[in-house]
Design an enzyme around this catalytic site. Structure first.
Site, PDB file in Angstrom:
ATOM      1  N   HIS A  23      44.834  32.073  35.521  1.00 52.40           N
ATOM      2  CA  HIS A  23      45.474  33.199  36.238  1.00 52.40           C
ATOM      3  C   HIS A  23      46.281  32.347  37.452  1.00 52.40           C
ATOM      4  O   HIS A  23      46.159  32.450  38.760  1.00 52.40           O
ATOM      5  CB  HIS A  23      44.343  33.837  37.339  1.00 52.40           C
ATOM      6  N   HIS A  79      39.574  42.990  25.009  1.00 53.37           N
ATOM      7  CA  HIS A  79      40.106  42.899  26.263  1.00 53.37           C
ATOM      8  C   HIS A  79      41.639  42.448  26.097  1.00 53.37           C
ATOM      9  O   HIS A  79      41.809  41.450  25.309  1.00 53.37           O
ATOM     10  CB  HIS A  79      39.277  41.950  27.166  1.00 53.37           C
ATOM     11  N   GLU A  81      43.963  40.885  27.987  1.00 55.66           N
ATOM     12  CA  GLU A  81      44.649  40.036  28.798  1.00 55.66           C
ATOM     13  C   GLU A  81      44.839  38.778  27.741  1.00 55.66           C
ATOM     14  O   GLU A  81      44.194  38.511  26.779  1.00 55.66           O
ATOM     15  CB  GLU A  81      43.563  39.253  29.742  1.00 55.66           C
ATOM     16  N   ASP A  83      44.960  35.916  27.476  1.00 54.85           N
ATOM     17  CA  ASP A  83      44.054  34.578  26.827  1.00 54.85           C
ATOM     18  C   ASP A  83      43.206  35.094  25.482  1.00 54.85           C
ATOM     19  O   ASP A  83      42.659  34.269  24.772  1.00 54.85           O
ATOM     20  CB  ASP A  83      43.236  33.935  27.685  1.00 54.85           C
ATOM     21  N   HIS A 147      36.259  42.427  33.405  1.00 52.30           N
ATOM     22  CA  HIS A 147      36.900  42.354  34.707  1.00 52.30           C
ATOM     23  C   HIS A 147      38.093  43.138  34.992  1.00 52.30           C
ATOM     24  O   HIS A 147      38.676  43.003  35.739  1.00 52.30           O
ATOM     25  CB  HIS A 147      37.021  40.974  35.307  1.00 52.30           C
ATOM     26  N   ASP A 166      34.860  38.545  28.484  1.00 50.01           N
ATOM     27  CA  ASP A 166      34.682  37.755  29.500  1.00 50.01           C
ATOM     28  C   ASP A 166      33.364  37.480  30.023  1.00 50.01           C
ATOM     29  O   ASP A 166      32.918  36.412  30.730  1.00 50.01           O
ATOM     30  CB  ASP A 166      35.647  37.898  30.540  1.00 50.01           C
ATOM     31  N   TYR A 194      32.373  30.489  37.493  1.00 45.01           N
ATOM     32  CA  TYR A 194      33.155  31.804  36.755  1.00 45.01           C
ATOM     33  C   TYR A 194      32.541  33.081  37.595  1.00 45.01           C
ATOM     34  O   TYR A 194      33.276  33.872  37.765  1.00 45.01           O
ATOM     35  CB  TYR A 194      32.792  31.714  35.484  1.00 45.01           C
ATOM     36  N   HIS A 227      34.836  33.084  26.354  1.00 50.94           N
ATOM     37  CA  HIS A 227      35.096  31.770  26.811  1.00 50.94           C
ATOM     38  C   HIS A 227      33.878  30.782  26.969  1.00 50.94           C
ATOM     39  O   HIS A 227      32.748  31.482  27.273  1.00 50.94           O
ATOM     40  CB  HIS A 227      35.564  31.854  28.136  1.00 50.94           C
TER      41      HIS A 227
HETATM   42 FE1  FEO Z   1      39.944  38.606  31.350  1.00 55.92          FE
HETATM   43 FE2  FEO Z   1      39.633  35.729  29.724  1.00 55.92          FE
HETATM   44  O1  FEO Z   1      40.579  37.050  30.346  1.00 55.92           O
END
Ligand code: FEO
Length: 487
Positions: A23, A79, A81, A83, A147, A166, A194, A227
């Site tokens: 981020h 999701h 995002e 990544d 998130h 996530d 996290y 992750h």
């Molecule tokens: Fe919200 Fe792992 O990206």
């Protein structure tokens, strides 16, 4: 490389040992991370999520060693995002008409990030299912704000695997994939880091979503995150841990952080910390300089704390910028049910401390009276800081404080400042001198040979150039402590 998860499910993700910022630079990934993607091969072949765009080439090479890409019947994007959806563009370039299942919000973000509105998007909502053959189904569970607004989870029946994205993950890299294989202390630390740094603002949603998932009465044998580790041993432990963290979590811990122009506010922080410890030896006190310590570690400690003390020198009548940045982050993380106080040293005016106090109050902390010291704290000021710490310990105690240390008894009695030389009427060989910063004790009968102070030298004859051998501060931070009490 693939890793077998269960039956016809394999991990096809990417490890990233090198990454140190996430981020932007907001999250320090001290242990690297992984981007977990999963391949399900039942009668239908399904890809769950992709990996960060920087690894598109490896990801596709890896997939092509397992299957022909056109065998993929559809892709689930939990999701958007980058990544997780980052490698989607490279993949879709090879299999352009493959259906993508995601939430309505995800279409917005995937299109916004990849600029391919023509992709074959299919919207799913909570409770929607897709039959993938062999008696198995995928069930979708929207999880907005866990998130991002587009987030969802996917549950695989039969194998009882929850692909949680996530949620329940960690920025943690290890060649071993499963939770029971890795160092448990590292794993817990990264899970907490996290949660504290990313999910804290959404704690009420975490609780509600977990209760919703539990209400489905679906067995969960494996939680496959996006992750870090895959939870297979006592997989639901992380769900219970999240419920605990989401419930205004706190430990018997106090976090002090500050920035200091001339070491004066730092001296205050150390004395306050010692004062807390004087009264309550059970409370964990952690002290951080925001200009030197890892910001995410500080925030993790704030998350764990029942209260925080925030200090700053005054510069241009405001607080130092790194402290202001931390307060902005803390405000955004929306901590609840925590106490706070401000402190700091100042020269011409004390604007920083007042501003910190206001910011803490506005951020929802229950604030106490602030503590200010003008210029460099002398012995009296250090004692006042120490007393402030003792009051903090008493006011914030989670349980009745039992017993007091010998040192506390000594400090409960009037103590003269070392600055007030004329009032030190018992500065003879029967008096030891306590360094109020580090607790080192000067014993006149021993002296300090390393500084040519001979045994038998009373304190008032010790030269003004004397420095505490432990913390290198001068005589002004020492106070009298009667020898029988310092033993
Ligand atoms: Fe919200 Fe792992 O990206």
């Amino acid at each position: 490389m693939t890793i077998h998860i269960k039956n016809n499910v394999h991990w096809v993700g990417q490890r990233d040992w090198e990454i140190r910022d996430f981020h932007g630079t907001e999250y320090k990934t001290t242990k690297g991370t992984s981007y977990n993607s999963y391949l399900i091969r039942e009668q239908k072949t399904v890809l769950i999520d992709t990996v960060d765009h920087r690894f598109s080439l490896q990801f596709i090479q890896n997939l092509e060693m397992e299957i022909a890409l056109d065998e993929i019947d559809f892709i689930v994007i939990n999701h958007a995002e980058e990544d997780h959806s980052g490698a989607l563009a490279a993949l879709m370039a090879k299999i352009p008409n493959t259906p993508i299942y995601c939430t309505e919000n995800a279409i917005d973000s995937i299109t916004g990030l990849h600029h391919h509105p023509e992709w074959n998007f299919n919207i799913v909502k909570t409770g929607d299912t897709i039959d993938i053959g062999n008696g198995k189904q995928l069930i979708f569970i929207e999880s907005p704000m866990l998130h991002w607004p587009d987030s969802m989870m996917t549950y695989l029946t039969g194998d009882a695997i929850l692909f949680s994205n996530d949620a329940f993950g960690q920025h943690y890299c290890d060649e071993r994939l499963f939770n029971d294989e890795v160092d448990q202390n590292e794993l817990y630390e990264q899970c907490l880091r996290y949660y504290a740094n990313i999910l804290t603002p959404f704690s009420s949603l975490v609780t509600a979503k977990i209760k919703e998932v539990l209400s489905f009465n679906l067995p969960v044998n494996i939680i496959a995150t996006s992750h870090g580790v895959v939870w297979r041993e006592d997989a639901t432990q992380i769900i219970h841990q999240y419920l605990e963290w989401a419930d205004n979590y706190q430990e018997d811990r106090i976090t002090i952080f500050y920035d200091s122009m001339s070491n004066n506010t730092r001296m205050m922080a150390d004395a306050i910390a010692q004062g807390i410890n004087d009264v309550d030896a059970n409370v964990a006190v952690k002290v951080f300089n925001v200009s030197r310590h890892d910001k995410n570690e500080i925030l993790s400690n704030v998350f764990r704390s029942k209260g925080i003390l925030v200090g700053s020198s005054t510069m241009n009548n405001v607080m130092m910028p790194k402290v202001a940045g931390m307060l902005e982050e803390i405000t955004g993380l929306r901590f609840k049910d925590k106490k706070a106080g401000a402190f700091g040293s100042y020269g011409w005016n004390g604007g920083a401390v007042d501003r910190i106090h206001t910011r803490l109050t506005d951020a929802g902390f229950e604030t106490m009276l602030a503590m200010k010291v003008k210029w460099k704290p002398d012995g009296k000021a250090i004692l006042a800081c120490r007393e402030h710490g003792r009051q903090v310990a008493k006011n914030w105690a989670l349980q009745e404080l039992a017993g007091q240390s010998l040192l506390l008894k000594a400090l409960d009695e009037p103590v003269q400042s070392a600055n007030d030389d004329l009032t030190v009427t018992h500065a003879d060989l029967q008096q030891n001198m306590l360094c109020t910063v580090c607790n080192w004790v000067y014993d006149p009968q021993v002296g300090e040979p390393n500084q040519d102070v001979a045994a038998g030298t009373p304190w008032h004859e010790v030269p003004d150039s004397f420095l505490c051998p432990e913390c290198a501060l001068g005589k002004d931070v020492f106070v009298v402590i009667e020898k029988e009490r310092s033993a």
